[in-house]
Design a protein around this motif. Structure first.
Motif, PDB file in Angstrom:
ATOM      1  N   LEU A  54       0.836  -1.197   0.000  1.00  0.00           N
ATOM      2  CA  LEU A  54       0.000   0.000   0.000  1.00  0.00           C
ATOM      3  C   LEU A  54       0.872   1.249   0.000  1.00  0.00           C
ATOM      4  CD1 LEU A  54      -2.824   1.334   0.266  1.00  0.00           C
ATOM      5  CD2 LEU A  54      -2.524   1.194   2.752  1.00  0.00           C
ATOM      6  N   ILE A  55       1.900   1.271   0.846  1.00  0.00           N
ATOM      7  CA  ILE A  55       2.788   2.427   0.924  1.00  0.00           C
ATOM      8  C   ILE A  55       3.651   2.535  -0.336  1.00  0.00           C
ATOM      9  CG2 ILE A  55       4.632   3.533   2.240  1.00  0.00           C
ATOM     10  CD1 ILE A  55       1.901   3.536   3.607  1.00  0.00           C
ATOM     11  N   VAL A  56       4.090   1.404  -0.865  1.00  0.00           N
ATOM     12  CA  VAL A  56       4.876   1.425  -2.112  1.00  0.00           C
ATOM     13  C   VAL A  56       4.099   2.127  -3.221  1.00  0.00           C
ATOM     14  CG1 VAL A  56       5.730  -0.010  -4.010  1.00  0.00           C
ATOM     15  CG2 VAL A  56       6.328  -0.588  -1.664  1.00  0.00           C
ATOM     16  N   PHE A  57       2.884   1.690  -3.481  1.00  0.00           N
ATOM     17  CA  PHE A  57       2.109   2.248  -4.586  1.00  0.00           C
ATOM     18  C   PHE A  57       1.674   3.681  -4.296  1.00  0.00           C
ATOM     19  CE2 PHE A  57       1.269  -2.405  -5.284  1.00  0.00           C
ATOM     20  CZ  PHE A  57       2.082  -2.506  -6.398  1.00  0.00           C
ATOM     21  N   PHE A  58       1.341   3.966  -3.041  1.00  0.00           N
ATOM     22  CA  PHE A  58       1.000   5.344  -2.700  1.00  0.00           C
ATOM     23  C   PHE A  58       2.211   6.246  -2.874  1.00  0.00           C
ATOM     24  CE2 PHE A  58       0.945   8.957   0.152  1.00  0.00           C
ATOM     25  CZ  PHE A  58      -0.268   9.547  -0.151  1.00  0.00           C
ATOM     26  N   PHE A 112       2.363   9.424  -5.183  1.00  0.00           N
ATOM     27  CA  PHE A 112       2.530  10.724  -4.529  1.00  0.00           C
ATOM     28  C   PHE A 112       3.615  11.551  -5.211  1.00  0.00           C
ATOM     29  CE2 PHE A 112       4.591  13.426  -1.317  1.00  0.00           C
ATOM     30  CZ  PHE A 112       3.498  14.140  -0.837  1.00  0.00           C
ATOM     31  N   TYR A 113       4.785  10.958  -5.410  1.00  0.00           N
ATOM     32  CA  TYR A 113       5.914  11.721  -5.941  1.00  0.00           C
ATOM     33  C   TYR A 113       5.854  11.896  -7.458  1.00  0.00           C
ATOM     34  CZ  TYR A 113       8.042  11.329  -1.334  1.00  0.00           C
ATOM     35  OH  TYR A 113       8.286  11.413   0.018  1.00  0.00           O
ATOM     36  N   ASN A 114       5.215  10.970  -8.144  1.00  0.00           N
ATOM     37  CA  ASN A 114       5.233  11.023  -9.605  1.00  0.00           C
ATOM     38  C   ASN A 114       3.971  11.618 -10.222  1.00  0.00           C
ATOM     39  OD1 ASN A 114       7.783   9.397 -10.664  1.00  0.00           O
ATOM     40  ND2 ASN A 114       7.028   8.352  -8.829  1.00  0.00           N
ATOM     41  N   PHE A 115       2.881  11.663  -9.477  1.00  0.00           N
ATOM     42  CA  PHE A 115       1.633  12.163 -10.046  1.00  0.00           C
ATOM     43  C   PHE A 115       0.977  13.242  -9.185  1.00  0.00           C
ATOM     44  CE2 PHE A 115       2.137   7.713 -11.410  1.00  0.00           C
ATOM     45  CZ  PHE A 115       2.262   7.916 -12.787  1.00  0.00           C
ATOM     46  N   LEU A 116       0.917  13.011  -7.871  1.00  0.00           N
ATOM     47  CA  LEU A 116       0.212  13.942  -7.003  1.00  0.00           C
ATOM     48  C   LEU A 116       0.959  15.271  -6.865  1.00  0.00           C
ATOM     49  CD1 LEU A 116      -2.387  14.084  -5.388  1.00  0.00           C
ATOM     50  CD2 LEU A 116      -1.123  13.285  -3.380  1.00  0.00           C
ATOM     51  N   LEU A 117       2.245  15.235  -6.603  1.00  0.00           N
ATOM     52  CA  LEU A 117       3.006  16.482  -6.471  1.00  0.00           C
ATOM     53  C   LEU A 117       2.997  17.298  -7.764  1.00  0.00           C
ATOM     54  CD1 LEU A 117       6.096  15.562  -4.233  1.00  0.00           C
ATOM     55  CD2 LEU A 117       3.917  16.586  -3.573  1.00  0.00           C
ATOM     56  N   PRO A 118       3.244  16.676  -8.926  1.00  0.00           N
ATOM     57  CA  PRO A 118       3.140  17.457 -10.170  1.00  0.00           C
ATOM     58  C   PRO A 118       1.748  18.043 -10.385  1.00  0.00           C
ATOM     59  CG  PRO A 118       4.320  15.412 -10.569  1.00  0.00           C
ATOM     60  CD  PRO A 118       3.774  15.316  -9.182  1.00  0.00           C
ATOM     61  N   LEU A 119       0.714  17.317  -9.952  1.00  0.00           N
ATOM     62  CA  LEU A 119      -0.647  17.811 -10.117  1.00  0.00           C
ATOM     63  C   LEU A 119      -0.854  19.124  -9.371  1.00  0.00           C
ATOM     64  CD1 LEU A 119      -3.513  17.177 -11.239  1.00  0.00           C
ATOM     65  CD2 LEU A 119      -3.980  16.020  -9.064  1.00  0.00           C
ATOM     66  N   PHE A 120      -0.204  19.268  -8.206  1.00  0.00           N
ATOM     67  CA  PHE A 120      -0.317  20.489  -7.409  1.00  0.00           C
ATOM     68  C   PHE A 120       0.844  21.459  -7.662  1.00  0.00           C
ATOM     69  CE2 PHE A 120      -3.047  17.604  -5.045  1.00  0.00           C
ATOM     70  CZ  PHE A 120      -4.118  18.427  -4.726  1.00  0.00           C
ATOM     71  N   ASN A 121       1.613  21.181  -8.728  1.00  0.00           N
ATOM     72  CA  ASN A 121       2.749  22.033  -9.098  1.00  0.00           C
ATOM     73  C   ASN A 121       3.745  22.205  -7.960  1.00  0.00           C
ATOM     74  OD1 ASN A 121       1.822  22.620 -11.774  1.00  0.00           O
ATOM     75  ND2 ASN A 121       0.340  24.052 -10.887  1.00  0.00           N
ATOM     76  N   GLU A 151      12.367  16.650  -7.451  1.00  0.00           N
ATOM     77  CA  GLU A 151      13.218  16.035  -8.475  1.00  0.00           C
ATOM     78  C   GLU A 151      13.069  14.518  -8.448  1.00  0.00           C
ATOM     79  OE1 GLU A 151      17.941  15.695  -9.783  1.00  0.00           O
ATOM     80  OE2 GLU A 151      17.326  17.015  -8.140  1.00  0.00           O
ATOM     81  N   ARG A 152      12.733  13.931  -9.578  1.00  0.00           N
ATOM     82  CA  ARG A 152      12.630  12.485  -9.718  1.00  0.00           C
ATOM     83  C   ARG A 152      13.647  12.046 -10.762  1.00  0.00           C
ATOM     84  NH1 ARG A 152       8.102  15.010  -9.387  1.00  0.00           N
ATOM     85  NH2 ARG A 152       7.925  15.233 -11.644  1.00  0.00           N
ATOM     86  N   ASN A 153      14.628  11.278 -10.307  1.00  0.00           N
ATOM     87  CA  ASN A 153      15.749  10.912 -11.177  1.00  0.00           C
ATOM     88  C   ASN A 153      15.808   9.411 -11.454  1.00  0.00           C
ATOM     89  OD1 ASN A 153      16.369  10.205  -8.578  1.00  0.00           O
ATOM     90  ND2 ASN A 153      18.500  10.882  -8.637  1.00  0.00           N
TER      91      ASN A 153
END
Length: 356
Positions: free
Chosen positions: A91-95, A99-108, A112-114
């Motif tokens: 659950l935490i893995v997928f969240f 969170f870092y790849n979709f949710l944060l960009p959604l809220f601008n 950094e994701r490398n």
């Protein structure tokens, strides 16, 4: 198997050390006021090491007792571990990835994701979150999974190994493995062992203490209140002072493993009837896995809110620090309680099918 005393409150205390270790780090990174001026705010990693020692102590004790009773089943062992660890872990893995790849960009919100998402997911799915976190620093919610990976890797190793080892040789084999791996880890022949924190020796330390107890080799400790008190005092000093900050990593890990192993034994077996019975502490201990796993999410939520609040209200630094700490702690407990009650318990009940 009869539940050992004092271990649930210990789990809660260790999870709290991890929380107050990470909290000022994120506040500092986001420009919020923070406080970490006492040594106990820097004991998150040792707290995880004691978690490892406790896991080794309990798991190897369980396997040994089942071997003595000639009832040890690798299949049942792994099913119990899967039902306890996997539901919340994945659950935490997928969240975390969402969170870092979709949710944060959604809220601008910049982050950094490398890394390649597929690569990261595969590493976490196949029990290498410590390697993934060490290579890419993917964010706190995912980075805390490193310790779960270490335990999963150890379980994959220890169950088949002890299945084939005669019960009379379990202690000898564990001592050989501990000695060999401890040396291998520290001589830098394989530097990735340190880089990615493959600290299996802490689990071995705990397991050896457990076997010594089962073989009645530690009775002398139970007869000495002085030794018990000394072990507890030294452990308290370990977490509240810098007296145990050894520069030599060999000495540091050796002292830590031995001290933690004997401390767990002390509060479990030679506690002189000093047993913590507080219902709240035991309940918090039961949800300590959730406290550990959810505290990163709670912390990110609280920090995000206070970043918005501080732009509107001119709060005193001390007030801000107190509010952030209390809010994070309460929100973490809420998440962990809801998760345990309405999610994890569904799987935990199924563990009974795989107990002899």
């Amino acid at each position: 198997m009869k539940r050992l005393p004092n271990l649930d409150p210990l789990r809660f205390l260790l999870a709290t050390f991890v929380l107050i270790f990470h909290l000022p780090q994120l506040c500092r990174n986001q420009g919020l006021p923070y406080y970490d001026g006492l040594p106990l705010f820097h004991k998150g990693t040792p707290a995880v090491y004691m978690f490892f020692t406790l896991s080794g102590f309990l798991i190897i004790r369980l396997i040994y007792k089942e071997k003595v009773a000639e009832s040890f089943s690798i299949q049942d062992f792994y099913m119990r571990r899967i039902l306890r660890i996997f539901p919340l872990y994945f659950l935490i893995v997928f969240f975390g990835f969402a969170f870092y790849n979709f949710l944060l960009p959604l809220f601008n919100i910049p982050f950094e994701r490398n890394y390649n998402i597929v690569e990261g997911l595969l590493m976490c799915i196949f029990f290498l979150p410590n390697v993934f976190g060490g290579m890419y620093e993917p964010g706190g919610i995912l980075e805390i999974l490193w310790s779960i990976g270490i335990e999963e890797q150890f379980y994959l190793l220890i169950a088949p190994l002890l299945f084939f080892v005669p019960k009379t040789n379990v202690l000898k084999v564990l001592l050989i493995l501990l000695t060999g791996y401890f040396v291998l880890f520290h001589v830098d022949v394989f530097p990735f062992l340190k880089k990615y924190s493959f600290v299996y020796f802490f689990l071995f330390f705990g397991g050896i203490i457990a076997i010594l107890e089962e073989k009645n080799k530690l009775e002398f400790l139970k007869r000495s209140s002085f030794i018990s008190a000394t072990i507890c005092i030294l452990t308290g000093l370990y977490f509240t002072t810098n007296l145990f900050n050894f520069e030599n990593i060999w000495i540091s890990n050796l002292v830590t493993g031995i001290l933690f192993g004997f401390f767990i034994h002390t509060i479990s077996f030679n506690n002189k009837n000093v047993v913590i019975t507080n219902k709240w502490l035991h309940n918090f201990g039961k949800i300590s896995y959730g406290i550990y796993m959810y505290h990163g999410i709670a912390l990110n939520i609280v920090v995000f809110i206070f970043l918005k609040i501080t732009k509107v209200f001119n709060l005193n630094d001390i007030v801000t620090i107190l509010l952030i700490n209390v809010s994070t702690f309460i929100l973490t407990l809420i998440f962990a309680h809801i998760s345990y009650t309405y999610y994890e318990t569904y799987f935990l009940k199924k563990k009974n099918k795989f107990r002899k």
